[in-house]
Design an enzyme around this catalytic site. Sequence first.
Site, PDB file in Angstrom:
ATOM      1  N   SER A  42      37.416  43.074  41.309  1.00 25.09           N
ATOM      2  CA  SER A  42      37.536  42.185  40.540  1.00 25.09           C
ATOM      3  C   SER A  42      39.113  41.649  40.333  1.00 25.09           C
ATOM      4  O   SER A  42      39.716  40.570  40.403  1.00 25.09           O
ATOM      5  CB  SER A  42      36.961  42.409  39.146  1.00 25.09           C
ATOM      6  OG  SER A  42      35.728  42.580  39.365  1.00 25.09           O
ATOM      7  N   HIS A  57      41.619  42.442  35.217  1.00 23.98           N
ATOM      8  CA  HIS A  57      41.378  40.931  35.551  1.00 23.98           C
ATOM      9  C   HIS A  57      42.698  40.298  35.462  1.00 23.98           C
ATOM     10  O   HIS A  57      43.151  39.594  36.165  1.00 23.98           O
ATOM     11  CB  HIS A  57      40.109  40.421  34.645  1.00 23.98           C
ATOM     12  CG  HIS A  57      38.820  41.057  35.076  1.00 23.98           C
ATOM     13  ND1 HIS A  57      37.682  40.626  34.574  1.00 23.98           N
ATOM     14  CD2 HIS A  57      38.529  41.741  36.154  1.00 23.98           C
ATOM     15  CE1 HIS A  57      36.675  41.394  34.767  1.00 23.98           C
ATOM     16  NE2 HIS A  57      37.119  41.952  35.895  1.00 23.98           N
TER      17      HIS A  57
END
Length: 514
Positions: free
Chosen positions: A292, A343
Amino acid sequence: MFTQDYLFWKMIKGLQAEGGYRILQLSKSNNEIWLETMQKNKPRIIRILRHDLDWSNWMQRDMELTARRLEQLRKRLFARKLEALNIYITTYPPVDDWRFRLEQPLLAGAKGLTTLRTVLMNSEHKETGLKEVSTLVHTDFTIDDSIYIDLETVENIKQEVISVANKRISSEKQIFQNGKPFFTYILIAIQLVMFAILEFNGGSTNTETLLKYGAKENFRILNGEWWRFFTPMILHIGFLHLLMNTFALYYLGAEVERLYGKLRFLWIYVFAGFVGSLASFVFNANISAGASGAIFGCFGALLFFGAAYPSLFFRTMGPNVIGIIIINLVLGFMIPGIDNSGHIGGLVGGFLAASIVHLPKRKEFAKRVGGLVVTLVTVGALVYAGYVIQPHSDNPRFVVQTAQEYIQTNEINKAYEMLKSAEEDGTDSPEVYFYLSYTEIKLGKLEDARDHLLIVTQKAPDISEAHYNLALIYVQLQEFENARDAAERAVELDPENENYQELINEIKNMENPM
């Protein structure tokens, strides 16, 4: 008529060549054109309409419609304000009074953030109109009246304008064709192979398996396993996690690789994954894995593309990219278990990585050096925070995680000293007190363990293990009534646990020996 058509195309040519404007849209009938510039102190949008006006109320309705379209465009461009110029080129002015309609700019939107100024030009008012337009766009427009204007003259200048526009469109298309996806597919293959390896060696959701193959784990990184900044990006926890990231990489990675080329894409992806892991190391004490961070790095690279080509970005992918980023970050804050620090770190890392290499055919040496300096400062700050500040911080999650590592390696005294220090520093974390009581049980400090478990049951009364351990201590201290109460509370919280029920039976036997 030819004079007005010539004026129409001549003005467009001047805005292209000298005014810094590019064509956004040309109508099929070639009588309406929208142009845009990113230069400051000029109207961002110019709309020119070649139309013979009859009545001013038609012009008013057209101005209002144009203003509404511009307000919609402003929102799509995420622009705080939008200034536009509307030009009518007509053979004759409206037959009724029209000047009062152009005295004040037209405002659109609830807050009037879109401003539309209108200029009308015809044979009678040509010079006045040209002077006003020249002032607004800082470009000198002059029309040589001695030139003989016929259909061929108009057609020639029209073709020049269209040719320039087509060349610009072609050059913009080339920006998206700097390479075909290659490393995107290699990375997808690596993800799939590693997932299969995890599944055949204990399972991708098994903590020990994840740690064995390189999941991010702060304590191990602090003890020299630096490669855990990179290995998490090829590991995934569960099939759904793998599926989502694989689809994201397939579409997003391919787009970034086309924009930046193969090697630049690989650099952006790996560096963003590293920064994502580094940010997770600093801000998240939990074990984590997944691509991610690197995938958010692709978003960061697209945002850098938006900074380099803002107009093209917002006319193509911009609104969708920004919308997806916002949605994902909001979900990351709302849904437990998502490592949003990774993230955000990946997003920043992707932007910084792109700033260092920039887009193909864009040298921008000074900006790239600036990007390198900012990157070094950012990474240096995160490394310092992770390796120097974090080990000495009183962050309860870090204290608990480190203590768990000590307990797993049977270094009970080290775990006890760390947890005791956190207590002395005034922590109010139930987890710290729970693990402190565990080490005290192991070290034979039963009364201290009892006192700390009582704190746990007060601060976090739903932790069934705390009541169970408290019951065990009461048994050791031969306080059977208290032991039974604690054990019954544990059963209430987790009635399916057989150990809790067995303990109650043992306590009853102790209270009433045969």
